[in-house]
Design an enzyme around this catalytic site. Structure first.
Site, mmCIF file in Angstrom:
data_model
loop_
_atom_site.group_PDB
_atom_site.id
_atom_site.type_symbol
_atom_site.label_atom_id
_atom_site.label_comp_id
_atom_site.label_asym_id
_atom_site.label_seq_id
_atom_site.Cartn_x
_atom_site.Cartn_y
_atom_site.Cartn_z
ATOM 1 N N GLY A 10 22.284 -88.948 -6.728
ATOM 2 C CA GLY A 10 22.087 -88.423 -7.434
ATOM 3 C C GLY A 10 23.086 -86.730 -6.407
ATOM 4 C CB ILE A 12 20.355 -83.491 -3.149
ATOM 5 C CG1 ILE A 12 19.794 -82.491 -3.607
ATOM 6 C CG2 ILE A 12 20.085 -83.039 -1.083
ATOM 7 C CD1 ILE A 12 18.317 -81.699 -3.487
ATOM 8 C CB SER A 124 9.911 -79.274 -4.221
ATOM 9 O OG SER A 124 9.805 -77.722 -4.515
ATOM 10 C CB THR A 126 7.775 -76.248 -6.838
ATOM 11 O OG1 THR A 126 6.809 -76.045 -7.308
ATOM 12 C CG2 THR A 126 7.308 -77.885 -6.481
ATOM 13 C CE1 TYR A 148 10.591 -82.542 -9.086
ATOM 14 C CE2 TYR A 148 9.224 -80.110 -8.479
ATOM 15 C CZ TYR A 148 10.434 -81.408 -8.298
ATOM 16 O OH TYR A 148 11.535 -81.638 -7.142
ATOM 17 C CE LYS A 152 10.264 -83.781 -5.662
ATOM 18 N NZ LYS A 152 10.494 -85.321 -5.092
ATOM 19 C CG PHE A 177 13.164 -72.860 0.039
ATOM 20 C CD1 PHE A 177 12.821 -73.942 1.362
ATOM 21 C CD2 PHE A 177 13.034 -71.948 0.334
ATOM 22 C CE1 PHE A 177 11.608 -73.559 1.905
ATOM 23 C CE2 PHE A 177 11.249 -71.613 0.410
ATOM 24 C CZ PHE A 177 10.825 -72.279 1.787
ATOM 25 C CG LEU A 199 21.073 -68.627 -11.235
ATOM 26 C CD1 LEU A 199 20.560 -68.695 -12.996
ATOM 27 C CD2 LEU A 199 20.008 -67.852 -10.390
ATOM 28 N NE ARG A 230 12.660 -69.279 -7.765
ATOM 29 C CZ ARG A 230 11.717 -68.766 -8.291
ATOM 30 N NH1 ARG A 230 11.857 -66.899 -7.537
ATOM 31 N NH2 ARG A 230 11.120 -69.073 -9.611
ATOM 32 N N GLY A 293 5.657 -69.614 -15.995
ATOM 33 C CA GLY A 293 5.414 -70.812 -14.016
ATOM 34 C C GLY A 293 6.501 -69.926 -13.678
HETATM 35 P P1 NAD Z 1 19.053 -85.820 -9.070
HETATM 36 O O1 NAD Z 1 18.369 -86.014 -10.321
HETATM 37 O O2 NAD Z 1 20.870 -85.328 -8.680
HETATM 38 O O3 NAD Z 1 19.448 -86.928 -8.538
HETATM 39 C C1 NAD Z 1 17.706 -87.911 -7.957
HETATM 40 C C2 NAD Z 1 18.715 -89.456 -8.254
HETATM 41 O O4 NAD Z 1 17.008 -90.390 -7.957
HETATM 42 C C3 NAD Z 1 19.168 -89.718 -9.290
HETATM 43 O O5 NAD Z 1 20.450 -89.914 -9.561
HETATM 44 C C4 NAD Z 1 17.931 -90.418 -10.080
HETATM 45 O O6 NAD Z 1 19.199 -91.804 -10.558
HETATM 46 C C5 NAD Z 1 17.205 -91.490 -9.300
HETATM 47 N N1 NAD Z 1 16.244 -92.135 -9.521
HETATM 48 C C6 NAD Z 1 15.605 -91.588 -10.285
HETATM 49 N N2 NAD Z 1 14.094 -92.023 -10.541
HETATM 50 C C7 NAD Z 1 15.251 -93.324 -10.064
HETATM 51 C C8 NAD Z 1 13.992 -93.917 -10.314
HETATM 52 N N3 NAD Z 1 13.048 -94.517 -10.349
HETATM 53 N N4 NAD Z 1 14.451 -95.926 -9.542
HETATM 54 C C9 NAD Z 1 15.595 -95.331 -9.003
HETATM 55 N N5 NAD Z 1 16.447 -93.910 -8.934
HETATM 56 C C10 NAD Z 1 15.710 -93.556 -9.535
HETATM 57 O O7 NAD Z 1 17.940 -85.026 -8.501
HETATM 58 P P2 NAD Z 1 18.643 -84.065 -6.894
HETATM 59 O O8 NAD Z 1 18.404 -82.366 -7.116
HETATM 60 O O9 NAD Z 1 19.176 -84.619 -6.382
HETATM 61 O O10 NAD Z 1 17.464 -83.882 -6.734
HETATM 62 C C11 NAD Z 1 16.953 -84.936 -5.455
HETATM 63 C C12 NAD Z 1 15.547 -85.401 -4.716
HETATM 64 O O11 NAD Z 1 15.363 -83.666 -4.307
HETATM 65 C C13 NAD Z 1 14.220 -84.772 -5.681
HETATM 66 O O12 NAD Z 1 13.315 -85.981 -5.473
HETATM 67 C C14 NAD Z 1 13.998 -83.792 -6.051
HETATM 68 O O13 NAD Z 1 12.914 -83.845 -6.858
HETATM 69 C C15 NAD Z 1 13.362 -83.362 -4.980
HETATM 70 N N6 NAD Z 1 14.373 -82.067 -4.905
HETATM 71 C C16 NAD Z 1 15.277 -81.549 -6.024
HETATM 72 C C17 NAD Z 1 15.675 -79.819 -5.774
HETATM 73 C C18 NAD Z 1 16.756 -79.224 -6.757
HETATM 74 O O14 NAD Z 1 16.581 -78.152 -7.039
HETATM 75 N N7 NAD Z 1 17.903 -79.933 -6.845
HETATM 76 C C19 NAD Z 1 14.612 -78.832 -4.760
HETATM 77 C C20 NAD Z 1 13.784 -79.744 -4.267
HETATM 78 C C21 NAD Z 1 13.311 -80.838 -4.024
HETATM 79 N N1 UDP Z 2 16.727 -68.624 -14.332
HETATM 80 C C1 UDP Z 2 17.819 -67.157 -15.142
HETATM 81 N N2 UDP Z 2 18.597 -68.602 -16.163
HETATM 82 C C2 UDP Z 2 18.369 -69.517 -16.121
HETATM 83 C C3 UDP Z 2 17.627 -70.263 -15.305
HETATM 84 C C4 UDP Z 2 17.287 -70.187 -14.069
HETATM 85 O O1 UDP Z 2 17.516 -66.387 -15.145
HETATM 86 O O2 UDP Z 2 18.717 -70.211 -17.469
HETATM 87 C C5 UDP Z 2 16.590 -68.178 -12.873
HETATM 88 C C6 UDP Z 2 14.539 -68.745 -12.724
HETATM 89 O O3 UDP Z 2 14.307 -67.603 -13.452
HETATM 90 C C7 UDP Z 2 15.017 -68.238 -11.221
HETATM 91 C C8 UDP Z 2 16.189 -68.706 -10.884
HETATM 92 O O4 UDP Z 2 17.015 -68.219 -12.152
HETATM 93 O O5 UDP Z 2 14.217 -66.560 -10.694
HETATM 94 C C9 UDP Z 2 15.932 -70.205 -10.672
HETATM 95 O O6 UDP Z 2 15.710 -70.794 -11.097
HETATM 96 P P1 UDP Z 2 16.210 -72.575 -10.856
HETATM 97 O O7 UDP Z 2 15.619 -72.649 -11.997
HETATM 98 O O8 UDP Z 2 17.332 -73.165 -10.884
HETATM 99 O O9 UDP Z 2 14.934 -72.637 -9.677
HETATM 100 P P2 UDP Z 2 13.655 -72.593 -9.713
HETATM 101 O O10 UDP Z 2 13.382 -71.406 -8.149
HETATM 102 O O11 UDP Z 2 13.341 -72.197 -10.530
HETATM 103 O O12 UDP Z 2 13.746 -73.680 -8.792
#
Ligand code: NAD
Ligand code: UDP
Length: 336
Positions: A10, A12, A124, A126, A148, A152, A177, A199, A230, A293
């Protein structure tokens, strides 16, 4: 030392695999490719000149996970695998509870069976819900408005109980973040399926011409320009935080949460303007209604990660936008 990275293909996870390989770790990835493609891991190998071990497997598949632990001596786990779309989680809550929570429980049980008790978990910001800003790790968590975010929070609580029952565990909860940006090679980056919810990938697709227009969700918030604030963090900085956290869990026991952010708040309009500068493109956008939300503003107090993990974000908003644009232009149709 061998690190198992769940969800390593994925967004990250792939950037973290690069940092782990560069730091000399052996890396084993388990991913079911629900939201990624195997090619990403080939690119991780191209970037680093090193190979990693790949398993296509769902973390809910106990036998599959046990096989991975039997075939590899895993020293620690970084647990990214999970579903992450906030809106989708409200429509399909059971899918989110089943995948994120049941999957995590199976993983923790298999870890325990193989006496691997060191884990870094992707949490997260969140989980903080409606707390005052900046968010600090000492604040009460769990007042979350969507399934979601609740997954977490619950997984953090489960890991807390696991540690209380067995003090040999070593657990870092990383509260991310808003990760954006891409590896500077342009080979890996954020490549969501379908229309992006977040975004930055939305902006990038408008700039490249794959989407006609960005809607800014709300222009009437009580912020400096009316749009939401953010804490955006470069994904490579975030990946490096995992190296620090792995080091920490490998060298002790306990459970700690860390905010992984820049500690700086940017508005949606700040991001749009920084992206226009980085790409040289004028972005087509309109100010629309608020998204249900959304909180008006939040950002991190990341002092604890600095003092206890020795981690600090290095990259600013210009670099985040430049690297996103570089990835988008090199992969206009995404990674196949
Ligand atoms: P992503 O969707 O790009 O990566 C997640 C990976 O997990 C994907 O490759 C997906 O195929 C794999 N996956 C999902 N469910 C699975 C399962 N049951 N078994 C095996 N593989 C599985 O997401 P990301 O943005 O890289 O996020 C990674 C983690 O960080 C997630 O847990 C997400 O909730 C958390 N997170 C992400 C953000 C963000 O904004 N990207 C912010 C806070 C937390
Ligand atoms: N946002 C926006 N337009 C979009 C997607 C997101 O204005 O098409 C705004 C959203 O309201 C938030 C910020 O961009 O204020 C970051 O949103 P994102 O979904 O990337 O992350 P979040 O902070 O919601 O996890």
């Amino acid at each position: 030392m061998t690190i198992l990275v769940t969800g390593g293909a994925g967004y990250i996870g792939s950037h973290t695999c690069v940092e782990l390989l560069n730091a000399g770790y052996d890396v084993v990835v388990v991913d079911n490719y629900y939201n990624s493609v195997p090619e990403v891991l080939n690119r991780v190998e191209t970037i680093t000149g090193k190979s990693l071990k790949k398993y296509e497997c769902d973390i809910r598949n106990r036998e599959g996970l046990e096989k991975i632990f039997a075939e590899n001596k895993i020293d620690a786990v970084i647990h990214f695998a999970g579903l992450k779309a906030v809106g989708e989680s409200s429509r399909l809550p059971l899918l989110y509870y089943e995948n994120n929570i049941s999957g995590s429980v199976v993983l923790f049980e298999v870890m325990e069976k193989f006496s691997c008790k060191k884990i870094v978990f992707s949490s997260s910001a969140t989980v903080y819900g409606n707390n005052p800003i900046p968010y600090q790790e000492t604040m009460t968590t769990g007042d979350v408005s969507n399934p979601y975010g609740r997954t977490k929070h619950f997984i953090e609580q489960i890991l807390g109980d696991v540690y209380t029952a067995d003090n040999e565990w070593s657990i870092s909860l990383l509260r991310y973040f808003n990760p954006i940006g891409a590896h500077e090679s342009g080979l890996i980056g954020e490549d969501p399926n379908g229309i992006p919810n977040n975004l930055m990938p939305y902006i990038a697709r408008v700039a490249i011409g794959r989407l006609p227009q960005l809607t800014v969700f709300g222009g009437d918030y009580d912020t400096k320009d009316g749009t939401c604030i953010r804490d955006y963090i470069h994904v490579v900085d975030l990946a490096k935080a995992h190296l620090c956290a792995v080091d920490k869990v490998l060298n002790g026991t306990g459970i700690e949460a860390y905010n992984i952010g820049n500690g700086v708040g940017y508005s949606v309009l700040d991001i749009i303007h920084a992206f226009e500068k980085a790409s040289g493109k004028k972005l087509n956008y309109v100010i629309g209604g608020r998204r249900a939300g959304d909180l008006p503003a939040f950002y991190a107090d990341a002092t604890k990660a600095n003092t206890e993990l020795g981690w600090k974000a290095e990259y600013g908003i210009d670099k985040m936008c430049e690297d996103t644009w570089n990835f988008q232009t090199k992969n206009p149709e995404g990674i196949k």
